[in-house]
Design a protein around this motif. Structure first.
Motif, mmCIF file in Angstrom:
data_model
loop_
_atom_site.group_PDB
_atom_site.id
_atom_site.type_symbol
_atom_site.label_atom_id
_atom_site.label_comp_id
_atom_site.label_asym_id
_atom_site.label_seq_id
_atom_site.Cartn_x
_atom_site.Cartn_y
_atom_site.Cartn_z
ATOM 1 N N VAL A 29 3.789 -13.372 15.799
ATOM 2 C CA VAL A 29 2.688 -14.196 15.301
ATOM 3 C C VAL A 29 2.902 -14.462 13.817
ATOM 4 C CG1 VAL A 29 0.231 -14.127 14.685
ATOM 5 C CG2 VAL A 29 0.957 -13.565 17.004
ATOM 6 N N ILE A 30 2.776 -15.713 13.424
ATOM 7 C CA ILE A 30 2.949 -16.059 12.015
ATOM 8 C C ILE A 30 1.652 -16.628 11.451
ATOM 9 C CG2 ILE A 30 4.207 -17.473 10.351
ATOM 10 C CD1 ILE A 30 6.679 -17.120 11.928
ATOM 11 N N ILE A 31 1.187 -15.987 10.375
ATOM 12 C CA ILE A 31 -0.002 -16.469 9.677
ATOM 13 C C ILE A 31 0.474 -17.373 8.543
ATOM 14 C CG2 ILE A 31 -2.064 -15.822 8.379
ATOM 15 C CD1 ILE A 31 -1.953 -13.076 9.734
ATOM 16 N N VAL A 32 0.035 -18.623 8.556
ATOM 17 C CA VAL A 32 0.528 -19.584 7.582
ATOM 18 C C VAL A 32 -0.646 -20.315 6.944
ATOM 19 C CG1 VAL A 32 0.830 -21.462 9.265
ATOM 20 C CG2 VAL A 32 2.291 -21.397 7.257
ATOM 21 N N GLY A 33 -0.471 -20.707 5.704
ATOM 22 C CA GLY A 33 -1.522 -21.441 5.003
ATOM 23 C C GLY A 33 -1.162 -21.528 3.536
ATOM 24 N N PRO A 34 -1.892 -22.359 2.788
ATOM 25 C CA PRO A 34 -1.554 -22.544 1.375
ATOM 26 C C PRO A 34 -1.850 -21.300 0.549
ATOM 27 C CG PRO A 34 -3.550 -23.756 1.940
ATOM 28 C CD PRO A 34 -3.018 -23.196 3.218
ATOM 29 N N SER A 35 -1.329 -21.263 -0.655
ATOM 30 C CA SER A 35 -1.513 -20.139 -1.553
ATOM 31 C C SER A 35 -3.007 -19.849 -1.751
ATOM 32 C CB SER A 35 -0.858 -20.480 -2.891
ATOM 33 O OG SER A 35 -0.882 -19.350 -3.709
ATOM 34 N N GLY A 36 -3.359 -18.573 -1.650
ATOM 35 C CA GLY A 36 -4.743 -18.169 -1.902
ATOM 36 C C GLY A 36 -5.666 -18.256 -0.697
#
Ligand code: ATP
Ligand code: MG
Length: 357
Positions: free
Chosen positions: A32-39
């Motif tokens: 599982v990969i958690i991805v999203g912009p910084s912060g």
């Protein structure tokens, strides 16, 4: 069993809600990969799973046990961080062996385990080197071996490839994916790189501002983004967005934006007629073809080698990008005709960005 389940997890830093009631179930052996912009709260989420941060509310369950009150070392997890922190005065062998020595494993078992872990990530020849004599990619593998050697059923990884150059990152993606297959362990991996998430994950968790936007397989996320944010986050170049209105005429559905009108799939519900929407269409679904109904002027072209990006405007304030074949003769300044692949037009709500169709 290395199932992980988090329920209504919250983390607040001095009044700022870093993680806002997120829930997620991770299957045994899943990548599982958690991805999203910084912060957006990725590291904070991972740190609550590992026990490095204490949640303000919610539950973390590993296997069948609530682990909120367990110390990190009692949770049976292996961690790999962006900051490798290899011990500079120890050989690669001793770096990998460190965790086993702390736990007082017998020497013969240490040698066997370190050798096997080193073989798993192909660094058998580095064992007598010092960390400063290793390249970035080699150090990364040492860090992985150091975790593998402790035989965890869950690997938590926070941007482990971020210190590598672009080529090596791509190589390591393939290696991590095959490592996951060989070990059969549960991998929870954090990155802000959408390409890394797309290529490696069984399932992707997209986060934005402390919340989960969407959970899905890479292709679900790419083909049916549930929000405009997800649609814009995945894919290079970014999806084209145009604000306009849906119209219905008999069985036909139309998208209209000042001066631009375009057929939509007939499957778009008639009930959407009159609704203000944002149309989203990926560059590969913008088709440049002689005789197509819409006209544009090419601004610039970007050859990528295997494809060329054509940036153009339609003379009505819409700047768009099309991805075309590498042999295109389109030149900046030239007029062209284009249309969208109707079956690949996404519609999002103008106000909250949720997917409408
Ligand atoms: N110890 C802390 N004290 C105060 N605020 C914090 C602390 N740790 C994180 N935050 C804040 O919480 C938010 C989420 O941080 P987090 O480190 O989880 O982000 P991230 O998604 O991992 O970002 P990045 O991609 O930059 O690593 C940020 O706004 C950050 O400033
Ligand atoms: Mg982080």
């Amino acid at each position: 069993m290395a199932r992980i389940s988090i329920k209504d997890l919250v983390k607040i830093f001095g009044g700022y809600i870093a993680v806002d009631r997120i829930s997620l179930s991770i299957r045994d052996g899943e990548f599982v990969i958690i991805v999203g912009p910084s912060g957006c709260g990725k590291t904070t989420t991972l740190n609550m799973i590992s026990g490095l941060e204490t949640p303000d509310a919610g539950e973390i369950i590993i296997g069948d046990m609530v682990v909120n009150d367990l110390e990190p070392g009692e949770r049976g997890l292996g961690m790999v961080f962006q900051d490798l922190a290899l011990f500079p005065h120890m050989t690669v062998f001793e770096n990998i062996a460190f965790g086993l020595r702390v736990k007082k494993f017998p020497e013969s078992e240490i040698v066997a385990r370190v050798t096997s872990a080193a073989a798993t990530v192909h660094i058998e020849t580095l064992l007598n080197k010092m960390p400063r004599q290793c390249s970035g990619g080699e150090s990364q593998r040492v860090a992985l071996a150091r975790t593998i050697v402790t035989n965890p059923s869950v690997f938590l990884m926070d941007e482990p490839l971020s210190s590598l150059d672009a080529k090596l990152r791509v190589d390591m993606r393939t290696e991590l994916k095959s490592l996951h297959k060989r070990l059969g362990a549960t991998f929870v991996y954090v990155t802000h790189d959408q390409a890394e998430a797309m290529t490696m994950a069984d399932r992707i968790v997209v986060m934005s501002r402390g919340r989960i936007e969407q959970v899905g397989t890479p292709l679900e996320i790419y083909n049916r983004p549930s929000t405009r944010f997800v649609a814009g986050f995945f894919g290079t170049p970014t999806m084209n967005f145009i604000e306009g209105t849906v119209e219905a005429n008999g069985n036909a559905r139309l998208f209209r934006a000042d001066g631009l009108h375009h057929p939509l799939s007939t499957a778009v519900p008639a009930a959407l007629a009159g609704r203000k929407v944002v149309l989203g269409v990926r560059s590969e679904h913008v088709l440049i073809a002689d005789g197509a109904e819409l006209r544009g002027i090419t601004q610039l072209t970007e050859p990528l080698g295997d494809a060329t990006l054509v940036h153009f405007d339609d003379g009505r304030g819409h700047d768009l990008v099309a991805k075309v074949g590498p042999a295109t003769g389109i030149q900046p300044g030239s007029a062209m005709c284009f249309r969208f692949a109707s079956d690949y037009c996404h519609l999002f709500d103008t106000a909250d960005g949720t997917r409408i169709y």
